[in-house]
Design a protein around this motif. Structure first.
Motif, PDB file in Angstrom:
ATOM      1  N   ILE A  22     -10.192  -0.897  -2.972  1.00 60.50           N
ATOM      2  CA  ILE A  22      -9.252  -1.446  -3.950  1.00 60.50           C
ATOM      3  C   ILE A  22      -7.820  -1.144  -3.523  1.00 60.50           C
ATOM      4  CG2 ILE A  22      -8.442  -1.257  -6.339  1.00 60.50           C
ATOM      5  CD1 ILE A  22     -11.437  -0.777  -7.092  1.00 60.50           C
ATOM      6  N   ALA A  23      -7.585   0.055  -2.997  1.00 54.82           N
ATOM      7  CA  ALA A  23      -6.242   0.405  -2.507  1.00 54.82           C
ATOM      8  C   ALA A  23      -5.831  -0.527  -1.370  1.00 54.82           C
ATOM      9  CB  ALA A  23      -6.207   1.860  -2.056  1.00 54.82           C
ATOM     10  N   ALA A  24      -6.756  -0.813  -0.465  1.00 54.51           N
ATOM     11  CA  ALA A  24      -6.458  -1.741   0.628  1.00 54.51           C
ATOM     12  C   ALA A  24      -6.194  -3.142   0.078  1.00 54.51           C
ATOM     13  CB  ALA A  24      -7.617  -1.768   1.628  1.00 54.51           C
ATOM     14  N   ALA A  25      -6.959  -3.545  -0.926  1.00 55.61           N
ATOM     15  CA  ALA A  25      -6.745  -4.862  -1.540  1.00 55.61           C
ATOM     16  C   ALA A  25      -5.376  -4.934  -2.220  1.00 55.61           C
ATOM     17  CB  ALA A  25      -7.858  -5.156  -2.548  1.00 55.61           C
ATOM     18  N   LEU A  26      -4.936  -3.841  -2.813  1.00 59.00           N
ATOM     19  CA  LEU A  26      -3.606  -3.820  -3.416  1.00 59.00           C
ATOM     20  C   LEU A  26      -2.523  -3.962  -2.343  1.00 59.00           C
ATOM     21  CD1 LEU A  26      -4.046  -1.105  -6.180  1.00 59.00           C
ATOM     22  CD2 LEU A  26      -3.598  -3.531  -6.510  1.00 59.00           C
ATOM     23  N   GLY A  27      -2.758  -3.346  -1.194  1.00 58.23           N
ATOM     24  CA  GLY A  27      -1.835  -3.520  -0.073  1.00 58.23           C
ATOM     25  C   GLY A  27      -1.796  -4.974   0.378  1.00 58.23           C
ATOM     26  N   PHE A  28      -2.962  -5.590   0.443  1.00 58.03           N
ATOM     27  CA  PHE A  28      -3.035  -7.004   0.820  1.00 58.03           C
ATOM     28  C   PHE A  28      -2.323  -7.872  -0.216  1.00 58.03           C
ATOM     29  CE2 PHE A  28      -5.265 -11.126   0.896  1.00 58.03           C
ATOM     30  CZ  PHE A  28      -4.992 -11.497   2.212  1.00 58.03           C
ATOM     31  N   GLY A  29      -2.509  -7.548  -1.494  1.00 63.16           N
ATOM     32  CA  GLY A  29      -1.831  -8.290  -2.562  1.00 63.16           C
ATOM     33  C   GLY A  29      -0.320  -8.148  -2.474  1.00 63.16           C
ATOM     34  N   ALA A  30       0.151  -6.952  -2.151  1.00 63.56           N
ATOM     35  CA  ALA A  30       1.592  -6.749  -1.974  1.00 63.56           C
ATOM     36  C   ALA A  30       2.098  -7.564  -0.794  1.00 63.56           C
ATOM     37  CB  ALA A  30       1.893  -5.267  -1.781  1.00 63.56           C
ATOM     38  N   ALA A  31       1.288  -7.656   0.267  1.00 64.08           N
ATOM     39  CA  ALA A  31       1.676  -8.466   1.430  1.00 64.08           C
ATOM     40  C   ALA A  31       1.766  -9.938   1.046  1.00 64.08           C
ATOM     41  CB  ALA A  31       0.674  -8.271   2.567  1.00 64.08           C
ATOM     42  N   LEU A  52       1.123   3.354  -1.320  1.00 65.02           N
ATOM     43  CA  LEU A  52       1.256   3.824  -2.706  1.00 65.02           C
ATOM     44  C   LEU A  52      -0.092   3.860  -3.416  1.00 65.02           C
ATOM     45  CD1 LEU A  52       4.578   2.071  -3.804  1.00 65.02           C
ATOM     46  CD2 LEU A  52       4.217   4.500  -3.312  1.00 65.02           C
ATOM     47  N   ALA A  53      -0.900   2.838  -3.210  1.00 64.79           N
ATOM     48  CA  ALA A  53      -2.230   2.811  -3.825  1.00 64.79           C
ATOM     49  C   ALA A  53      -3.110   3.934  -3.261  1.00 64.79           C
ATOM     50  CB  ALA A  53      -2.885   1.454  -3.610  1.00 64.79           C
ATOM     51  N   ALA A  54      -3.022   4.166  -1.951  1.00 67.27           N
ATOM     52  CA  ALA A  54      -3.812   5.236  -1.332  1.00 67.27           C
ATOM     53  C   ALA A  54      -3.377   6.606  -1.828  1.00 67.27           C
ATOM     54  CB  ALA A  54      -3.701   5.159   0.188  1.00 67.27           C
ATOM     55  N   ILE A  55      -2.087   6.796  -2.027  1.00 63.91           N
ATOM     56  CA  ILE A  55      -1.587   8.071  -2.554  1.00 63.91           C
ATOM     57  C   ILE A  55      -2.125   8.297  -3.964  1.00 63.91           C
ATOM     58  CG2 ILE A  55       0.503   9.238  -3.385  1.00 63.91           C
ATOM     59  CD1 ILE A  55       1.927   8.003  -0.900  1.00 63.91           C
ATOM     60  N   ALA A  56      -2.130   7.251  -4.776  1.00 64.41           N
ATOM     61  CA  ALA A  56      -2.647   7.369  -6.144  1.00 64.41           C
ATOM     62  C   ALA A  56      -4.136   7.717  -6.145  1.00 64.41           C
ATOM     63  CB  ALA A  56      -2.397   6.076  -6.913  1.00 64.41           C
ATOM     64  N   VAL A  57      -4.916   7.057  -5.310  1.00 61.50           N
ATOM     65  CA  VAL A  57      -6.362   7.342  -5.236  1.00 61.50           C
ATOM     66  C   VAL A  57      -6.589   8.761  -4.733  1.00 61.50           C
ATOM     67  CG1 VAL A  57      -8.514   6.740  -4.055  1.00 61.50           C
ATOM     68  CG2 VAL A  57      -7.065   4.941  -4.988  1.00 61.50           C
ATOM     69  N   SER A  58      -5.852   9.163  -3.726  1.00 64.40           N
ATOM     70  CA  SER A  58      -5.997  10.509  -3.173  1.00 64.40           C
ATOM     71  C   SER A  58      -5.640  11.572  -4.204  1.00 64.40           C
ATOM     72  CB  SER A  58      -5.121  10.662  -1.932  1.00 64.40           C
ATOM     73  OG  SER A  58      -5.244  11.960  -1.414  1.00 64.40           O
ATOM     74  N   ALA A  59      -4.553  11.365  -4.927  1.00 59.19           N
ATOM     75  CA  ALA A  59      -4.139  12.344  -5.935  1.00 59.19           C
ATOM     76  C   ALA A  59      -5.168  12.452  -7.056  1.00 59.19           C
ATOM     77  CB  ALA A  59      -2.775  11.959  -6.506  1.00 59.19           C
ATOM     78  N   TYR A  60      -5.678  11.329  -7.518  1.00 60.51           N
ATOM     79  CA  TYR A  60      -6.658  11.354  -8.603  1.00 60.51           C
ATOM     80  C   TYR A  60      -7.959  12.013  -8.150  1.00 60.51           C
ATOM     81  CZ  TYR A  60      -9.043   9.770 -12.824  1.00 60.51           C
ATOM     82  OH  TYR A  60      -9.731   9.728 -14.010  1.00 60.51           O
TER      83      TYR A  60
END
Length: 157
Positions: A22-31, A52-60
């Motif tokens: 999902i984090a990768a998909a959010l990156g693709f969506g931002a692109a 940013l999405a990966a940082i959020a997933v990692s922190a959670y």
């Protein structure tokens, strides 16, 4: 020199692999959102959005549950095992009930929705208004056993 206190239980409540997709998909969506501004902007959007999405997933998913030094460490909470009572391993159905209609608003809850099982530990400290701790864990019986062992050690020592 003091020896380090052994850890009797240590679990990191990591996020599932699907969340990384999902984090990768959010990156693709931002692109895709940045594509009208050019290829370089799209690449930047992918990198920044994905990071940013990966940082959020990692922190959670970086929260840990440990028993170390005579205390249960569940996220930010550090509770001495001497202040804890009986622990109950909860299967998915019981954990869902304690997260929802059986929940007490005074309880300390370390919830991770992607972990179906949990442990409920009674708080016996008369000065603490918290009735129990609810801790999500993938290994509820191991945590329950480790808490019993730590509590017995604290009482014996």
């Amino acid at each position: 020199m003091d020896e380090p206190t052994p850890t009797t239980f240590d679990e990191r409540l990591t996020a599932p692999r699907s969340w990384w997709l999902i984090a990768a998909a959010l990156g693709f969506g931002a692109a895709m959102a940045m594509l009208p501004l050019g290829t370089l902007a799209a690449l930047g959007g992918f990198v920044v959005g994905g990071a940013l999405a990966a940082i959020a997933v990692s922190a959670y998913g970086s929260v840990r549950v440990r028993i170390v030094g005579g205390a249960l460490v569940a996220g930010e909470a550090r509770i001495p095992v001497s202040a804890l009572g009986d622990a109950e391993a909860l299967d998915a159905e019981e954990a869902r009930a304690w997260r929802t209609h059986r929940a007490d608003t005074r309880a300390h809850m370390l919830l991770r929705a992607y972990i179906p099982t949990a442990v409920r530990v009674k708080v016996t400290d008369p000065e603490d208004p918290t009735p129990y701790l609810f801790v999500s864990t993938r290994h509820p019986q191991e945590l329950t056993d480790a808490l019993a062992t730590a509590r017995d050690s604290a009482q014996a020592g």
